[in-house]
Design a protein around this motif. Structure first.
Motif: not given
Length: 305
Positions: A20-40
């Protein structure tokens, strides 16, 4: 087994990061995904996969995320006749997942902010017909309170999953039959300072005394504690091989607990089943893909419940 769920739906936008980045930091090297959520929604789908007849109340925007939600519920067998569509956008959650599987989540509620008592009143028949009402707290307090009051008035058992945790009004505590915070949420509910010094057993006893309910304190890899009447019972964790993603574990646990309580199980047996559901969930990436079916849990436990 009939279960009514009053809670949230949102699109989950997930980034897997080296750290996880610290305040003010930009990291690269992540991978992205999206999908449904919400606890209910997660809890409704989880309960439906375990064999329950499930009705859901939540709020969506008139957008692609909202249309995808309705298609998902149709595919999963979740009844969504009373779901509200608003002018605000569908909720979005931004999720950072570290290599350990630990996650950090930020939510933009959008349409959920418009879910109120009128929508709950329209859902009254589903609550009255249910064996268990499940309520989570990503929705306005007005909707939480209305759902709990309606269940009490119609004689339906209530299960409150107090996440994200916030203090509850004194008038709501007696309306809870089962409450399921984790170790972070319990002190918030009780209004304790961060350095409160109470043990997990102290916390679960305090929740039992405050509500008169069955109090279940979930502790991740340490299992759960159950307080009811004058006893506290420890439930060991279900064995887990490799932890991939903890994001959906709490919702899998809540769904399975509701299903087994609706089936008439004692809380201790229901929590063991729920722990197996949570253990399954952490071994699968994503939230909805991680929610187990009845057959998957039967295979994990060794026998059908």
């Amino acid at each position: 087994m009939k279960i009514a769920v009053v809670g949230s739906y949102g699109a989950g936008l997930t980034m897997r990061v080296p750290r996880s980045p610290v305040a003010g930091e930009t990291l690269s090297g992540g991978t992205f995904d999206s999908g449904p959520g919400g606890k209910g929604s997660n809890q409704a789908i989880g309960a439906a996969r375990l064999g329950a007849d499930v009705a859901l109340l939540t709020a969506l925007g008139d957008d692609d995320f909202g249309r995808a939600a309705r298609a998902l519920w149709r595919a999963e067998g979740v009844r969504a006749d009373h779901v509200v569509t608003t002018a605000a956008p569908t909720m979005v959650g931004f999720i950072l997942v570290e290599p350990s599987g630990e996650n950090r989540i930020v939510i933009a509620p959008g349409a959920l902010d418009e879910l109120g008592a009128d929508a709950v009143e329209a859902f009254r028949g589903e609550i009255a017909a249910a064996d268990v009402l499940v309520v989570s707290m990503e929705i306005p307090e007005e909707a939480v309170a209305a759902a709990l009051r309606t269940a009490r008035a119609t004689g339906t058992r209530t299960l409150l999953n107090p996440a994200p945790a916030r203090p509850l009004g004194d008038d709501l505590w007696p309306l809870i039959d089962v409450i399921t915070p984790n170790q972070t949420e319990a002190p918030v509910l009780l209004g304790l300072d961060p350095g409160h010094g109470l043990t997990d057993e102290d916390l679960v006893r305090a929740l039992r005394e405050r509500t008169g309910a069955v109090a279940v304190l979930t502790r991740g890899g340490a299992g759960a504690l159950i307080a009811r009447e004058d006893t506290v019972t420890a439930t060991p964790p279900s064995p887990v091989g490799s932890v991939v993603d903890t994001t959906g574990a709490g919702d899998a646990f809540t769904a399975a607990l509701a299903v087994r309580l609706a089936a008439g199980d004692a809380p201790e047996r229901a929590v063991r089943y729920a722990a197996a559901a949570g253990a399954h969930a952490v071994t699968v990436a994503g939230v909805v893909p991680a929610l187990p079916t009845r057959d998957q849990l039967a295979a994990r436990i060794g026998t059908a419940p």
